[in-house]
Scaffold this motif. Structure first.
Motif, short mmCIF file in Angstrom:
data_model
loop_
_atom_site.label_atom_id
_atom_site.label_comp_id
_atom_site.label_asym_id
_atom_site.label_seq_id
_atom_site.Cartn_x
_atom_site.Cartn_y
_atom_site.Cartn_z
N SER A 189 10.00 58.72 38.57
CA SER A 189 9.16 59.22 39.67
C SER A 189 8.81 60.69 39.51
O SER A 189 7.84 61.16 40.08
CB SER A 189 9.86 58.98 41.01
N SER A 190 9.58 61.44 38.72
CA SER A 190 9.29 62.86 38.53
C SER A 190 8.22 63.09 37.46
O SER A 190 7.70 64.19 37.33
CB SER A 190 10.57 63.61 38.15
N GLU A 191 7.88 62.05 36.70
CA GLU A 191 6.87 62.18 35.65
C GLU A 191 5.49 62.07 36.27
O GLU A 191 5.26 61.25 37.16
CB GLU A 191 7.04 61.09 34.59
N PRO A 192 4.55 62.89 35.81
CA PRO A 192 3.19 62.80 36.37
C PRO A 192 2.52 61.49 35.95
O PRO A 192 2.78 60.95 34.88
CB PRO A 192 2.47 64.00 35.75
N ILE A 193 1.66 61.01 36.82
CA ILE A 193 0.88 59.82 36.51
C ILE A 193 -0.25 60.24 35.57
O ILE A 193 -0.94 61.22 35.82
CB ILE A 193 0.30 59.19 37.79
#
Length: 78
Positions: free
Chosen positions: A5-9
């Motif tokens: 969830s901390s990784e950018p889309i």
């Protein structure tokens, strides 16, 4: 592997199919083919800022779902 969830889309607009509406501040609701996080492109309907760096909530549809939507709209006489 699932995205943390901390990784950018990550996204790539592969094809702009059409603009459905434009607001006074320049945001456009668009129908595009979008690849999300390197996956196979899907039909995508959502609002985008003029430079496509920000987006609103939207909906993605597979080819089968888009075909079903088309049939539903035609059956409704729209």
């Amino acid at each position: 592997m699932a995205r943390k969830s901390s990784e950018p889309i990550q996204f790539t607009i592969e094809e702009t199919i059409g603009v459905l509406s434009t607001t006074a501040n320049g945001w456009q609701k668009e129908l595009n083919l979008v690849s999300w996080n390197g996956a196979q492109p899907k039909f995508d309907i959502r609002s985008w800022s003029p430079d496509h760096t920000k987006m609103g909530k939207g909906i993605t549809l597979t080819n089968d779902e888009m075909a079903a939507l088309k049939e539903t709209i035609q059956a409704a006489g729209l």
